[in-house]
Motif scaffolding. Structure first.
Motif, PDB file in Angstrom:
ATOM      1  N   VAL A 248       0.833  -1.200   0.000  1.00 33.57           N
ATOM      2  CA  VAL A 248       0.000   0.000   0.000  1.00 33.57           C
ATOM      3  C   VAL A 248       0.874   1.259   0.000  1.00 33.57           C
ATOM      4  CG1 VAL A 248      -1.744   1.293   1.273  1.00 33.57           C
ATOM      5  CG2 VAL A 248      -1.921  -1.193   1.090  1.00 33.57           C
ATOM      6  N   SER A 249       1.951   1.234   0.775  1.00 36.62           N
ATOM      7  CA  SER A 249       2.848   2.393   0.831  1.00 36.62           C
ATOM      8  C   SER A 249       3.512   2.646  -0.517  1.00 36.62           C
ATOM      9  CB  SER A 249       3.919   2.171   1.911  1.00 36.62           C
ATOM     10  OG  SER A 249       3.333   1.952   3.172  1.00 36.62           O
ATOM     11  N   ILE A 250       3.935   1.586  -1.186  1.00 37.42           N
ATOM     12  CA  ILE A 250       4.569   1.737  -2.499  1.00 37.42           C
ATOM     13  C   ILE A 250       3.581   2.314  -3.506  1.00 37.42           C
ATOM     14  CG2 ILE A 250       5.542   0.440  -4.430  1.00 37.42           C
ATOM     15  CD1 ILE A 250       6.884  -1.384  -2.405  1.00 37.42           C
ATOM     16  N   ILE A 251       2.325   1.885  -3.401  1.00 33.89           N
ATOM     17  CA  ILE A 251       1.313   2.400  -4.340  1.00 33.89           C
ATOM     18  C   ILE A 251       1.161   3.914  -4.181  1.00 33.89           C
ATOM     19  CG2 ILE A 251      -1.152   2.394  -4.868  1.00 33.89           C
ATOM     20  CD1 ILE A 251      -1.149  -0.599  -4.276  1.00 33.89           C
ATOM     21  N   PHE A 252       1.091   4.392  -2.957  1.00 35.06           N
ATOM     22  CA  PHE A 252       0.940   5.841  -2.751  1.00 35.06           C
ATOM     23  C   PHE A 252       2.204   6.605  -3.146  1.00 35.06           C
ATOM     24  CE2 PHE A 252      -2.502   4.452   0.105  1.00 35.06           C
ATOM     25  CZ  PHE A 252      -3.506   5.291  -0.343  1.00 35.06           C
ATOM     26  N   PHE A 253       3.360   6.033  -2.865  1.00 37.45           N
ATOM     27  CA  PHE A 253       4.603   6.712  -3.234  1.00 37.45           C
ATOM     28  C   PHE A 253       4.744   6.797  -4.757  1.00 37.45           C
ATOM     29  CE2 PHE A 253       9.164   6.612  -4.216  1.00 37.45           C
ATOM     30  CZ  PHE A 253       9.567   7.775  -3.571  1.00 37.45           C
ATOM     31  N   VAL A 254       4.440   5.703  -5.453  1.00 34.75           N
ATOM     32  CA  VAL A 254       4.512   5.723  -6.920  1.00 34.75           C
ATOM     33  C   VAL A 254       3.489   6.711  -7.492  1.00 34.75           C
ATOM     34  CG1 VAL A 254       4.169   4.327  -8.996  1.00 34.75           C
ATOM     35  CG2 VAL A 254       5.483   3.412  -7.082  1.00 34.75           C
ATOM     36  N   THR A 255       2.329   6.797  -6.867  1.00 41.70           N
ATOM     37  CA  THR A 255       1.320   7.764  -7.311  1.00 41.70           C
ATOM     38  C   THR A 255       1.839   9.189  -7.191  1.00 41.70           C
ATOM     39  OG1 THR A 255      -0.442   6.266  -6.606  1.00 41.70           O
ATOM     40  CG2 THR A 255      -1.029   8.580  -6.947  1.00 41.70           C
ATOM     41  N   PHE A 256       2.512   9.488  -6.083  1.00 37.26           N
ATOM     42  CA  PHE A 256       3.076  10.832  -5.911  1.00 37.26           C
ATOM     43  C   PHE A 256       4.157  11.116  -6.959  1.00 37.26           C
ATOM     44  CE2 PHE A 256       6.506  13.409  -4.073  1.00 37.26           C
ATOM     45  CZ  PHE A 256       5.831  14.609  -3.935  1.00 37.26           C
ATOM     46  N   VAL A 257       5.034  10.156  -7.195  1.00 35.32           N
ATOM     47  CA  VAL A 257       6.095  10.354  -8.197  1.00 35.32           C
ATOM     48  C   VAL A 257       5.490  10.553  -9.584  1.00 35.32           C
ATOM     49  CG1 VAL A 257       8.086   9.276  -9.302  1.00 35.32           C
ATOM     50  CG2 VAL A 257       7.794   9.098  -6.843  1.00 35.32           C
ATOM     51  N   PHE A 258       4.474   9.762  -9.910  1.00 34.58           N
ATOM     52  CA  PHE A 258       3.823   9.885 -11.219  1.00 34.58           C
ATOM     53  C   PHE A 258       3.177  11.260 -11.376  1.00 34.58           C
ATOM     54  CE2 PHE A 258      -0.210   9.564 -13.548  1.00 34.58           C
ATOM     55  CZ  PHE A 258       0.276   9.255 -14.810  1.00 34.58           C
ATOM     56  N   LEU A 259       2.490  11.727 -10.350  1.00 36.28           N
ATOM     57  CA  LEU A 259       1.860  13.048 -10.413  1.00 36.28           C
ATOM     58  C   LEU A 259       2.907  14.158 -10.506  1.00 36.28           C
ATOM     59  CD1 LEU A 259      -0.987  12.636  -7.766  1.00 36.28           C
ATOM     60  CD2 LEU A 259      -1.237  12.730 -10.254  1.00 36.28           C
ATOM     61  N   ALA A 260       4.030  13.999  -9.804  1.00 41.22           N
ATOM     62  CA  ALA A 260       5.087  15.018  -9.849  1.00 41.22           C
ATOM     63  C   ALA A 260       5.686  15.117 -11.246  1.00 41.22           C
ATOM     64  CB  ALA A 260       6.165  14.693  -8.822  1.00 41.22           C
ATOM     65  N   ALA A 286      -3.619  15.220  -0.540  1.00 41.74           N
ATOM     66  CA  ALA A 286      -4.218  15.763   0.681  1.00 41.74           C
ATOM     67  C   ALA A 286      -5.716  15.496   0.725  1.00 41.74           C
ATOM     68  CB  ALA A 286      -3.938  17.257   0.775  1.00 41.74           C
ATOM     69  N   VAL A 287      -6.385  15.576  -0.415  1.00 38.66           N
ATOM     70  CA  VAL A 287      -7.820  15.272  -0.458  1.00 38.66           C
ATOM     71  C   VAL A 287      -8.064  13.815  -0.065  1.00 38.66           C
ATOM     72  CG1 VAL A 287      -9.808  15.083  -1.985  1.00 38.66           C
ATOM     73  CG2 VAL A 287      -8.292  17.057  -2.168  1.00 38.66           C
ATOM     74  N   PHE A 288      -7.244  12.917  -0.605  1.00 37.68           N
ATOM     75  CA  PHE A 288      -7.404  11.501  -0.246  1.00 37.68           C
ATOM     76  C   PHE A 288      -7.037  11.269   1.216  1.00 37.68           C
ATOM     77  CE2 PHE A 288      -6.020   7.073  -0.013  1.00 37.68           C
ATOM     78  CZ  PHE A 288      -7.114   6.440  -0.588  1.00 37.68           C
ATOM     79  N   GLY A 289      -6.025  12.023   1.727  1.00 31.34           N
ATOM     80  CA  GLY A 289      -5.660  11.894   3.131  1.00 31.34           C
ATOM     81  C   GLY A 289      -6.786  12.308   4.062  1.00 31.34           C
ATOM     82  N   LEU A 290      -7.476  13.385   3.723  1.00 32.55           N
ATOM     83  CA  LEU A 290      -8.623  13.804   4.533  1.00 32.55           C
ATOM     84  C   LEU A 290      -9.743  12.769   4.489  1.00 32.55           C
ATOM     85  CD1 LEU A 290      -8.784  17.604   3.603  1.00 32.55           C
ATOM     86  CD2 LEU A 290      -7.928  16.582   5.730  1.00 32.55           C
ATOM     87  N   TYR A 291      -9.920  12.139   3.340  1.00 30.05           N
ATOM     88  CA  TYR A 291     -10.985  11.135   3.193  1.00 30.05           C
ATOM     89  C   TYR A 291     -10.707   9.914   4.080  1.00 30.05           C
ATOM     90  CZ  TYR A 291     -13.809   7.489   1.014  1.00 30.05           C
ATOM     91  OH  TYR A 291     -14.675   6.442   0.782  1.00 30.05           O
ATOM     92  N   VAL A 292      -9.471   9.385   3.998  1.00 29.23           N
ATOM     93  CA  VAL A 292      -9.173   8.177   4.786  1.00 29.23           C
ATOM     94  C   VAL A 292      -9.083   8.518   6.278  1.00 29.23           C
ATOM     95  CG1 VAL A 292      -8.032   7.008   2.881  1.00 29.23           C
ATOM     96  CG2 VAL A 292      -6.684   8.466   4.386  1.00 29.23           C
ATOM     97  N   THR A 293      -8.678   9.742   6.611  1.00 28.17           N
ATOM     98  CA  THR A 293      -8.651  10.141   8.019  1.00 28.17           C
ATOM     99  C   THR A 293     -10.062  10.180   8.602  1.00 28.17           C
ATOM    100  OG1 THR A 293      -6.650  11.442   7.649  1.00 28.17           O
ATOM    101  CG2 THR A 293      -7.911  11.932   9.618  1.00 28.17           C
ATOM    102  N   ARG A 294     -10.990  10.698   7.817  1.00 29.14           N
ATOM    103  CA  ARG A 294     -12.387  10.723   8.281  1.00 29.14           C
ATOM    104  C   ARG A 294     -12.939   9.311   8.423  1.00 29.14           C
ATOM    105  NH1 ARG A 294     -17.413  13.689   5.088  1.00 29.14           N
ATOM    106  NH2 ARG A 294     -19.028  13.158   6.631  1.00 29.14           N
TER     107      ARG A 294
END
Length: 328
Positions: A248-260, A286-294
């Protein structure tokens, strides 16, 4: 040092240099009972790279230096664009020949020159090209009887009655003006293209430098964003071990690199400003972070499939009812 025993050494000398293709050399094979092979280990030593080679790269610059570079590049772009306009205006203000169109008389602020004080030839042939734009006529009484003077009279019309700009000049000057205009057009075009290349290169450099500046803020901000993603995801997943959480961590990190990378390319094509190109990946995560935090605070599932299961249940129920009606 490596000590070797009871072996053979093979050598092919003379296979280097320009004359090696024309001369033949013997193949050497040497048998030995003991041989000590020595390697020079200095090539494995740590060699420091010259700092000056990377000192001016964007990645190595501090935030203060990046800000200064962004400001200086913006000034250079503005100056280069202004030079294009200045060069064109300076060349436009240099006409070779005055137009022959009749202009309004300029009020005399000084007494007119006395024709008797001028030389005899000039006194009989006064020219007002510099004042009225009309060619000199030796005898005004004969202006209506000569062919060239008729052409001059045809030029004495208001400017809005001429079909083109070239018609406002004397016929004998038109070919010279067209040639000169063509030459100047080529010079101006090459100059503008050169300035355009300079502006394009400096603008791309400005975008890359600005992106590198705001990217430093983006990396600091995304650390907090990942905190609000990782902690709720760990509470929701509740899986032991390292495999599933690391995936799961790799998926989010790769997503950030791809978006960058995507946003950087968009900035280099001028679709996004450097600020928004650097901050867009953080905003999306950040939008996804707020969603999973809620979701974690409410102790609910990340993705609820109840509605989807109800839809498939109703679909299967409708098929069964239709099959029963067809059978009856």
């Amino acid at each position: 040092v490596m000590n070797l025993f009871n072996g053979t050494q093979y050598q092919e000398p003379g296979n280097q240099g320009p004359s090696s293709t024309q001369r033949r050399f013997p193949f050497i094979r040497t048998n030995f009972k003991s041989w000590s092979k020595v390697w020079d280990m200095r090539e494995f030593d740590m060699v420091l790279t010259d700092e000056e080679r990377f000192k001016q790269q964007r990645v190595m610059l501090s935030m203060t230096q990046l800000r200064q570079n962004v400001d200086s590049l913006a000034v250079k772009i503005s100056d280069t664009e202004q030079l294009v306009v200045t060069d064109m205006l300076l060349n436009v203000k240099r006409p070779l020949i005055q137009p022959a169109v009749k202009q309004e008389p300029v009020p005399q602020t000084t007494p007119a020159a006395d024709p008797k004080a001028l030389p005899k030839k000039l006194g009989n042939k006064l020219s007002n090209i510099g004042k009225t734009g009309q060619p000199a006529i030796e005898n005004p009484n004969r202006a209506s009887n000569s062919g060239p003077n008729l052409a001059v009279q045809e030029l004495n019309k208001p400017l809005n009655q001429y079909p083109s700009l070239i018609e406002t000049f004397r016929p004998r000057d038109r070919s010279t003006l067209l040639k000169e205009a063509k030459t100047r057009n080529g010079i101006h075009k090459s100059g503008v293209e050169t300035r355009k290349t300079q502006v394009t290169a400096r603008r791309l450099d400005w975008v890359k430098t600005g992106y590198e500046l705001y990217n430093k803020y983006s990396f600091a901000l995304v650390c907090f964003v990942f905190l609000f993603i990782g902690a709720p995801m760990g509470a929701i997943i509740r899986k032991g071990g390292f495999g599933y959480p690391i995936l799961v961590s790799i998926i989010f990190f790769v997503t950030f690199v791809f978006l960058a990378i995507l946003c950087k390319k968009l900035a280099e094509t001028y679709l996004l400003t450097p600020f928004w190109a650097a901050m867009t990946p953080c905003i999306i995560l950040a939008v996804f972070g707020l969603y999973v935090t809620r979701k974690a605070m409410n102790d609910s599932q990340l993705f609820s499939t109840e509605r989807l299961e109800r839809f498939f249940f109703r679909l299967r129920l409708a098929r069964k009812q239709k099959t029963a009606l067809d059978a009856s």
